[in-house]
Scaffold this motif. Sequence first.
Motif, short mmCIF file in Angstrom:
data_model
loop_
_atom_site.label_atom_id
_atom_site.label_comp_id
_atom_site.label_asym_id
_atom_site.label_seq_id
_atom_site.Cartn_x
_atom_site.Cartn_y
_atom_site.Cartn_z
N ARG A 88 34.63 56.20 128.86
CA ARG A 88 35.78 56.18 129.77
C ARG A 88 36.06 57.56 130.34
O ARG A 88 36.36 57.70 131.53
CB ARG A 88 37.01 55.65 129.03
CG ARG A 88 38.24 55.48 129.90
CD ARG A 88 39.38 54.88 129.11
NE ARG A 88 39.04 53.56 128.56
CZ ARG A 88 39.86 52.84 127.81
NH1 ARG A 88 41.06 53.33 127.50
NH2 ARG A 88 39.48 51.66 127.36
N ARG A 172 32.89 44.01 124.30
CA ARG A 172 32.10 43.54 125.44
C ARG A 172 32.64 42.22 125.98
O ARG A 172 32.74 42.02 127.20
CB ARG A 172 30.65 43.38 125.01
CG ARG A 172 29.72 42.84 126.10
CD ARG A 172 29.62 43.81 127.25
NE ARG A 172 28.73 43.31 128.28
CZ ARG A 172 28.53 43.91 129.45
NH1 ARG A 172 29.16 45.03 129.72
NH2 ARG A 172 27.70 43.39 130.32
N HIS A 175 35.86 42.91 127.81
CA HIS A 175 35.60 43.50 129.11
C HIS A 175 35.09 42.45 130.10
O HIS A 175 35.50 42.43 131.27
CB HIS A 175 34.57 44.62 128.97
CG HIS A 175 34.17 45.24 130.27
ND1 HIS A 175 34.97 46.11 130.98
CD2 HIS A 175 33.02 45.11 131.01
CE1 HIS A 175 34.36 46.48 132.08
NE2 HIS A 175 33.18 45.89 132.12
N THR A 176 34.21 41.56 129.65
CA THR A 176 33.70 40.51 130.53
C THR A 176 34.80 39.56 130.95
O THR A 176 34.87 39.14 132.13
CB THR A 176 32.58 39.74 129.81
OG1 THR A 176 31.56 40.67 129.41
CG2 THR A 176 31.97 38.70 130.71
N THR A 177 35.69 39.21 130.02
CA THR A 177 36.79 38.31 130.36
C THR A 177 37.73 38.93 131.38
O THR A 177 38.16 38.28 132.33
CB THR A 177 37.57 37.95 129.08
OG1 THR A 177 36.67 37.36 128.12
CG2 THR A 177 38.68 36.97 129.38
N ARG A 178 38.02 40.22 131.19
CA ARG A 178 38.90 40.90 132.15
C ARG A 178 38.23 41.01 133.52
O ARG A 178 38.89 40.83 134.56
CB ARG A 178 39.25 42.29 131.63
CG ARG A 178 40.26 42.28 130.51
CD ARG A 178 40.67 43.69 130.15
NE ARG A 178 41.74 43.72 129.16
CZ ARG A 178 42.32 44.83 128.73
NH1 ARG A 178 41.91 46.02 129.21
NH2 ARG A 178 43.29 44.77 127.85
N ALA A 179 36.94 41.28 133.53
CA ALA A 179 36.24 41.38 134.81
C ALA A 179 36.23 40.03 135.53
O ALA A 179 36.43 39.96 136.76
CB ALA A 179 34.81 41.87 134.59
N GLU A 180 36.01 38.95 134.80
CA GLU A 180 36.04 37.63 135.42
C GLU A 180 37.43 37.29 135.94
O GLU A 180 37.57 36.69 137.02
CB GLU A 180 35.57 36.58 134.41
CG GLU A 180 34.10 36.69 134.05
CD GLU A 180 33.71 35.67 133.00
OE1 GLU A 180 34.62 34.97 132.50
OE2 GLU A 180 32.50 35.56 132.69
N ARG A 182 39.67 39.48 136.98
CA ARG A 182 39.89 40.26 138.19
C ARG A 182 39.15 39.67 139.39
O ARG A 182 39.67 39.64 140.51
CB ARG A 182 39.45 41.72 137.97
CG ARG A 182 40.42 42.51 137.11
CD ARG A 182 40.11 43.99 137.21
NE ARG A 182 38.78 44.29 136.68
CZ ARG A 182 38.54 44.66 135.45
NH1 ARG A 182 39.54 44.76 134.58
NH2 ARG A 182 37.31 44.94 135.04
N ARG A 183 37.92 39.20 139.16
CA ARG A 183 37.18 38.57 140.25
C ARG A 183 37.86 37.29 140.72
O ARG A 183 37.91 37.00 141.93
CB ARG A 183 35.74 38.29 139.81
CG ARG A 183 34.87 39.53 139.72
CD ARG A 183 33.41 39.15 139.62
NE ARG A 183 33.13 38.46 138.37
CZ ARG A 183 32.71 39.07 137.26
NH1 ARG A 183 32.53 40.38 137.27
NH2 ARG A 183 32.45 38.37 136.16
N GLU A 186 40.80 38.27 142.81
CA GLU A 186 40.36 38.75 144.12
C GLU A 186 39.95 37.59 145.01
O GLU A 186 40.27 37.58 146.22
CB GLU A 186 39.19 39.72 143.94
CG GLU A 186 38.70 40.35 145.23
CD GLU A 186 39.72 41.27 145.87
OE1 GLU A 186 39.56 41.57 147.07
OE2 GLU A 186 40.66 41.67 145.17
#
Length: 207
Positions: A88, A172, A175-180, A182-183, A186
């Motif tokens: 980070r 991991r 992080h993947t759950t948060r990225a999904e 956010r997508r 969006e």
Amino acid sequence: MGLTDRGSGASRTGEPRSGASRTRTGFGVAAAGVAVVAAAAVVFLALGTWRRFVRTTAPALLGWPGAPWVVGAALGLLTVIGATYLLRFTAPTSAPASPSTSDSGATPSKPVVGIAAAASAVAAFGPLMYVLAALPGRNCPAYRQGCEHIDGTWSALAAYVISAVALAALLRRRHTTRAEARRAEERERLRRLRKRGGCKSRAAHRS
């Protein structure tokens, strides 16, 4: 005659220059060699000091019942947390702002970020080096001083690997759950914008 004298003078003046450049090059190569040797000596001295420290403290740290599993698991968690913060702080985008500075919009200065990154690197690699240094050496017989077998080292290594892998997998997945998420947000925002734009275009067409 004049041209000959002039050429011979140029050759005579060129010889000292080439000799001086060769001397400077030789001194540079020698200085580089000395620096490499000194750096290697410092590294070996630091590794030897670290190994002696580990071999002195590990028996007392791992001597309690169940201590190897607890210590190994704690060191594995510390490694993953340190590696997370190291990634980070060294991210090429921007330095993360702390909760106290995120409200005011200020970001930490470069020295603060550098110190935090260095501390994170120590937290990431220090536990691994400690566990590895506690293991018996390949070319170090058990009868030699400093090569004695320490009970619980392999259990500590197993606990270290299990805890580090488990926490890394959980982070991991988070992080993947948060990225999904956010997508998905969006995509929803873009869908609303397109829907709003379509409504405005139909209203303008009617008018």
